[in-house]
Motif scaffolding. Structure first.
Motif, PDB file in Angstrom:
ATOM      1  N   CYS A   1       0.853  -1.196   0.000  1.00  0.00           N
ATOM      2  CA  CYS A   1       0.000   0.000   0.000  1.00  0.00           C
ATOM      3  C   CYS A   1       0.885   1.240   0.000  1.00  0.00           C
ATOM      4  O   CYS A   1       1.805   1.352   0.816  1.00  0.00           O
ATOM      5  CB  CYS A   1      -0.915  -0.008   1.225  1.00  0.00           C
ATOM      6  SG  CYS A   1      -1.861   1.516   1.447  1.00  0.00           S
TER       7      CYS A   1
ATOM      8  N   GLN B   1       0.953   2.285 -10.321  1.00  0.00           N
ATOM      9  CA  GLN B   1      -0.121   1.560 -10.995  1.00  0.00           C
ATOM     10  C   GLN B   1       0.332   0.163 -11.393  1.00  0.00           C
ATOM     11  O   GLN B   1      -0.452  -0.796 -11.370  1.00  0.00           O
ATOM     12  CB  GLN B   1      -0.574   2.347 -12.234  1.00  0.00           C
ATOM     13  CG  GLN B   1      -1.653   1.670 -13.053  1.00  0.00           C
ATOM     14  CD  GLN B   1      -2.998   1.612 -12.344  1.00  0.00           C
ATOM     15  OE1 GLN B   1      -3.186   2.199 -11.283  1.00  0.00           O
ATOM     16  NE2 GLN B   1      -3.956   0.919 -12.942  1.00  0.00           N
TER      17      GLN B   1
ATOM     18  N   ASP C   1      -0.588  -2.517  -4.684  1.00  0.00           N
ATOM     19  CA  ASP C   1      -1.915  -3.125  -4.567  1.00  0.00           C
ATOM     20  C   ASP C   1      -2.981  -2.100  -4.213  1.00  0.00           C
ATOM     21  O   ASP C   1      -4.159  -2.292  -4.512  1.00  0.00           O
ATOM     22  CB  ASP C   1      -1.903  -4.217  -3.494  1.00  0.00           C
ATOM     23  CG  ASP C   1      -0.997  -5.377  -3.879  1.00  0.00           C
ATOM     24  OD1 ASP C   1      -1.215  -5.967  -4.946  1.00  0.00           O
ATOM     25  OD2 ASP C   1      -0.058  -5.678  -3.114  1.00  0.00           O
ATOM     26  N   LEU C   2      -2.573  -1.023  -3.557  1.00  0.00           N
ATOM     27  CA  LEU C   2      -3.500   0.033  -3.152  1.00  0.00           C
ATOM     28  C   LEU C   2      -2.736   1.343  -3.083  1.00  0.00           C
ATOM     29  O   LEU C   2      -1.670   1.420  -2.468  1.00  0.00           O
ATOM     30  CB  LEU C   2      -4.117  -0.280  -1.780  1.00  0.00           C
ATOM     31  CG  LEU C   2      -4.956   0.815  -1.126  1.00  0.00           C
ATOM     32  CD1 LEU C   2      -6.230   1.066  -1.924  1.00  0.00           C
ATOM     33  CD2 LEU C   2      -5.308   0.444   0.307  1.00  0.00           C
TER      34      LEU C   2
ATOM     35  N   VAL D   1      -7.439  -3.568   1.439  1.00  0.00           N
ATOM     36  CA  VAL D   1      -7.111  -3.859   0.038  1.00  0.00           C
ATOM     37  C   VAL D   1      -8.204  -4.701  -0.601  1.00  0.00           C
ATOM     38  O   VAL D   1      -8.646  -4.436  -1.732  1.00  0.00           O
ATOM     39  CB  VAL D   1      -5.746  -4.581  -0.060  1.00  0.00           C
ATOM     40  CG1 VAL D   1      -5.481  -5.025  -1.493  1.00  0.00           C
ATOM     41  CG2 VAL D   1      -4.623  -3.666   0.419  1.00  0.00           C
ATOM     42  N   LYS D   2      -8.674  -5.715   0.106  1.00  0.00           N
ATOM     43  CA  LYS D   2      -9.707  -6.605  -0.427  1.00  0.00           C
ATOM     44  C   LYS D   2     -11.020  -5.870  -0.666  1.00  0.00           C
ATOM     45  O   LYS D   2     -11.734  -6.150  -1.638  1.00  0.00           O
ATOM     46  CB  LYS D   2      -9.938  -7.761   0.548  1.00  0.00           C
ATOM     47  CG  LYS D   2     -10.910  -8.820   0.049  1.00  0.00           C
ATOM     48  CD  LYS D   2     -11.201  -9.844   1.112  1.00  0.00           C
ATOM     49  CE  LYS D   2     -12.111  -9.270   2.192  1.00  0.00           C
ATOM     50  NZ  LYS D   2     -12.605 -10.301   3.124  1.00  0.00           N
TER      51      LYS D   2
ATOM     52  N   ALA E   1      -9.988  -2.150  -3.182  1.00  0.00           N
ATOM     53  CA  ALA E   1      -9.127  -2.241  -4.373  1.00  0.00           C
ATOM     54  C   ALA E   1      -9.117  -3.671  -4.902  1.00  0.00           C
ATOM     55  O   ALA E   1      -8.061  -4.207  -5.246  1.00  0.00           O
ATOM     56  CB  ALA E   1      -7.716  -1.767  -4.051  1.00  0.00           C
TER      57      ALA E   1
ATOM     58  N   PRO F   1      -7.577  -4.698  -9.698  1.00  0.00           N
ATOM     59  CA  PRO F   1      -6.234  -4.100  -9.787  1.00  0.00           C
ATOM     60  C   PRO F   1      -6.138  -2.897 -10.721  1.00  0.00           C
ATOM     61  O   PRO F   1      -5.290  -2.029 -10.520  1.00  0.00           O
ATOM     62  CB  PRO F   1      -5.368  -5.261 -10.301  1.00  0.00           C
ATOM     63  CG  PRO F   1      -6.095  -6.498  -9.898  1.00  0.00           C
ATOM     64  CD  PRO F   1      -7.548  -6.149  -9.996  1.00  0.00           C
TER      65      PRO F   1
ATOM     66  N   LYS G   1      -7.357   1.240  -8.450  1.00  0.00           N
ATOM     67  CA  LYS G   1      -6.942   1.108  -7.051  1.00  0.00           C
ATOM     68  C   LYS G   1      -6.483   2.417  -6.436  1.00  0.00           C
ATOM     69  O   LYS G   1      -5.801   2.437  -5.421  1.00  0.00           O
ATOM     70  CB  LYS G   1      -5.817   0.087  -6.953  1.00  0.00           C
ATOM     71  CG  LYS G   1      -4.641   0.373  -7.894  1.00  0.00           C
ATOM     72  CD  LYS G   1      -3.685  -0.782  -7.921  1.00  0.00           C
ATOM     73  CE  LYS G   1      -2.613  -0.607  -8.975  1.00  0.00           C
ATOM     74  NZ  LYS G   1      -1.795  -1.815  -9.161  1.00  0.00           N
TER      75      LYS G   1
ATOM     76  N   CYS H   1      -7.280   5.511  -4.303  1.00  0.00           N
ATOM     77  CA  CYS H   1      -8.295   5.839  -3.294  1.00  0.00           C
ATOM     78  C   CYS H   1      -7.979   7.170  -2.616  1.00  0.00           C
ATOM     79  O   CYS H   1      -6.871   7.699  -2.709  1.00  0.00           O
ATOM     80  CB  CYS H   1      -8.373   4.734  -2.247  1.00  0.00           C
ATOM     81  SG  CYS H   1      -8.834   3.127  -2.918  1.00  0.00           S
TER      82      CYS H   1
ATOM     83  N   ASN I   1     -12.804   4.581  -2.797  1.00  0.00           N
ATOM     84  CA  ASN I   1     -12.272   4.418  -4.150  1.00  0.00           C
ATOM     85  C   ASN I   1     -13.233   5.121  -5.093  1.00  0.00           C
ATOM     86  O   ASN I   1     -14.293   4.594  -5.435  1.00  0.00           O
ATOM     87  CB  ASN I   1     -12.155   2.931  -4.495  1.00  0.00           C
ATOM     88  CG  ASN I   1     -11.410   2.695  -5.798  1.00  0.00           C
ATOM     89  OD1 ASN I   1     -11.267   3.598  -6.615  1.00  0.00           O
ATOM     90  ND2 ASN I   1     -10.928   1.486  -5.987  1.00  0.00           N
TER      91      ASN I   1
ATOM     92  N   TYR J   1     -11.229   3.859 -15.002  1.00  0.00           N
ATOM     93  CA  TYR J   1     -12.261   4.404 -14.115  1.00  0.00           C
ATOM     94  C   TYR J   1     -13.523   4.750 -14.918  1.00  0.00           C
ATOM     95  O   TYR J   1     -14.645   4.539 -14.439  1.00  0.00           O
ATOM     96  CB  TYR J   1     -11.731   5.622 -13.367  1.00  0.00           C
ATOM     97  CG  TYR J   1     -11.090   5.273 -12.058  1.00  0.00           C
ATOM     98  CD1 TYR J   1     -11.851   5.024 -10.929  1.00  0.00           C
ATOM     99  CD2 TYR J   1      -9.700   5.156 -11.955  1.00  0.00           C
ATOM    100  CE1 TYR J   1     -11.266   4.687  -9.718  1.00  0.00           C
ATOM    101  CE2 TYR J   1      -9.100   4.813 -10.739  1.00  0.00           C
ATOM    102  CZ  TYR J   1      -9.897   4.567  -9.635  1.00  0.00           C
ATOM    103  OH  TYR J   1      -9.321   4.215  -8.435  1.00  0.00           O
TER     104      TYR J   1
END
Length: 376
Positions: free
Chosen positions: A135, A162, A166-167, A217-218, A221, A224, A227, A229, A319, A371
């Motif tokens: 993160c 990116q 992961d976040l 994260v779960k 995000a 993938p 992600k 936020c 997010n 997005y």
């Protein structure tokens, strides 16, 4: 399980001390110290906060160079030389944990050390520890300008985040300054940001604190490709209704008052009894987030205790497609300079060529397109 905090550059070091001052349970070690590493390429910042670092029992590193000159390429070049020493510190922290769930990297996007060193370390950690969550808390520059190449630095750093993180939690200084109030100084901004990050690092009744990063994260995000936020929160107020109203305003500010869609979020409330919000309060916050229709379970509500009597507070992570505004702004500014050939020699001198810029432009364009795809 625990996560290891790595605070990079002047921004990361100063903000890191405020984060550790909140005593995040997810970074606690069995001996009462914290799993934290402070990295900077200038000795003056480390020296200035040496007492605070020692008090937090944190290890730190300062390579023998005179900073990175506010240039991403110089930061990346310095990181390549210093990686063995930094990774050695990471291994020492890993040996002190029973099970590490991931890493939290805090850095700026405008500075040379934060952007260059931070993105290089992110890539290396993901390569060495692919099973751990990564993160990045990345501080966006003020749009008024802090550095003539800040748009380049932001563009190149976002490209790597990116690809490897992961976040990514993007923190806009301008929004935080508006929430704190006129005349806010950097220490006040850092304390506000640290408070907003409690939803990521703090304690709560619904999720064991050492699994908080994994759960975040779960929840926010899971895809993938999208992600990026934002975080926010409300300070101590006297009633739940007041807290809900102020939180709704903070959420609407980040969603453009309904202009932008959200993909997921987590909201945490803090009070003496650790009570969750009532159904009416949850409904108001859910409506303000303006979630996409295809996500049937877009938000989680958590609660946590506070030692302050008769005080209620909140923090949230969201997010939302509004992050594209910052990405587009920095990308457009970088594109203007790039076509004019401005400052490119600073980067080419340290090994960052035009090909990397072109790849970064494409990555940022993909972020916006992703997005737009998922938020329709």
């Amino acid at each position: 399980m625990a996560c290891i905090g790595i605070f990079i550059g002047q921004c990361g070091v100063t903000l890191g001390l405020d984060i550790l001052a909140t005593k995040p349970p997810s970074m606690e070690c069995y001996d009462g110290t914290t799993h934290a590493i402070f990295v900077d390429t200038e000795m003056k910042v480390i020296r200035r906060y040496r007492k605070g670092l020692i008090a937090q029992s944190a290890v730190h590193l300062y390579p023998d160079v005179a900073g990175c000159g506010g240039c991403y390429a110089k930061g990346a070049e310095t990181a390549a030389k210093s990686l063995p020493e930094v990774l050695g510190l990471v291994e020492r922290q890993l040996e002190r944990t029973d099970c590490c769930v991931g890493f939290l990297l805090v850095h700026s996007l405008a500075g040379g050390t934060g952007s260059g060193f931070g993105s290089t370390l992110t890539r290396e950690l993901k390569t060495l520890y692919p099973g751990m969550f990564l993160c990045n808390v990345s501080i966006l520059p003020f749009r008024s300008g802090e550095n003539p190449v800040q748009s380049y630095n932001t563009l190149l750093c976002l490209h790597h985040l990116q690809e490897h993180s992961d976040l990514v939690v993007l923190v806009e200084n301008s929004i935080v300054a508006e929430e704190v109030g006129g005349g806010a100084n950097m220490p006040q901004l850092n304390k506000k940001i640290a408070a907003n990050l409690q939803v990521v690092l703090g304690d709560n009744k619904q999720v064991p604190h050492r699994q908080a990063l994994w759960e975040v994260v779960k929840s926010v995000a899971a895809i993938p490709a999208v992600k990026m936020c934002t975080v926010g929160g409300v300070g101590g107020v006297r009633s739940s209704s007041e807290m809900v109203d102020k939180t709704v305003r903070a959420v609407k500010q980040r969603t453009g008052f309904g202009k932008y869609r959200s993909l997921g979020g987590i909201f945490c409330t803090y009070n003496t009894s650790s009570q969750l919000l009532d159904e009416r309060g949850e409904s108001k916050i859910r409506k303000a987030c303006n979630f996409t229709s295809w996500n049937t379970f877009p938000i989680d509500f958590w609660s946590a205790p506070t030692k302050q009597q008769m005080v209620t507070a909140s923090s949230f992570i969201l997010n939302c497609s509004s992050v594209c505004n910052s990405v587009v702004t920095e990308c457009d500014n970088a594109m203007l300079k790039f076509h004019a050939g401005a400052y490119l020699h600073w980067f080419e001198k340290h090994g960052t060529g035009r090909e990397e810029f072109l790849a970064a432009f494409q990555t940022c364009n993909d972020i916006v397109n992703n997005y737009n795809h998922f938020c329709t």
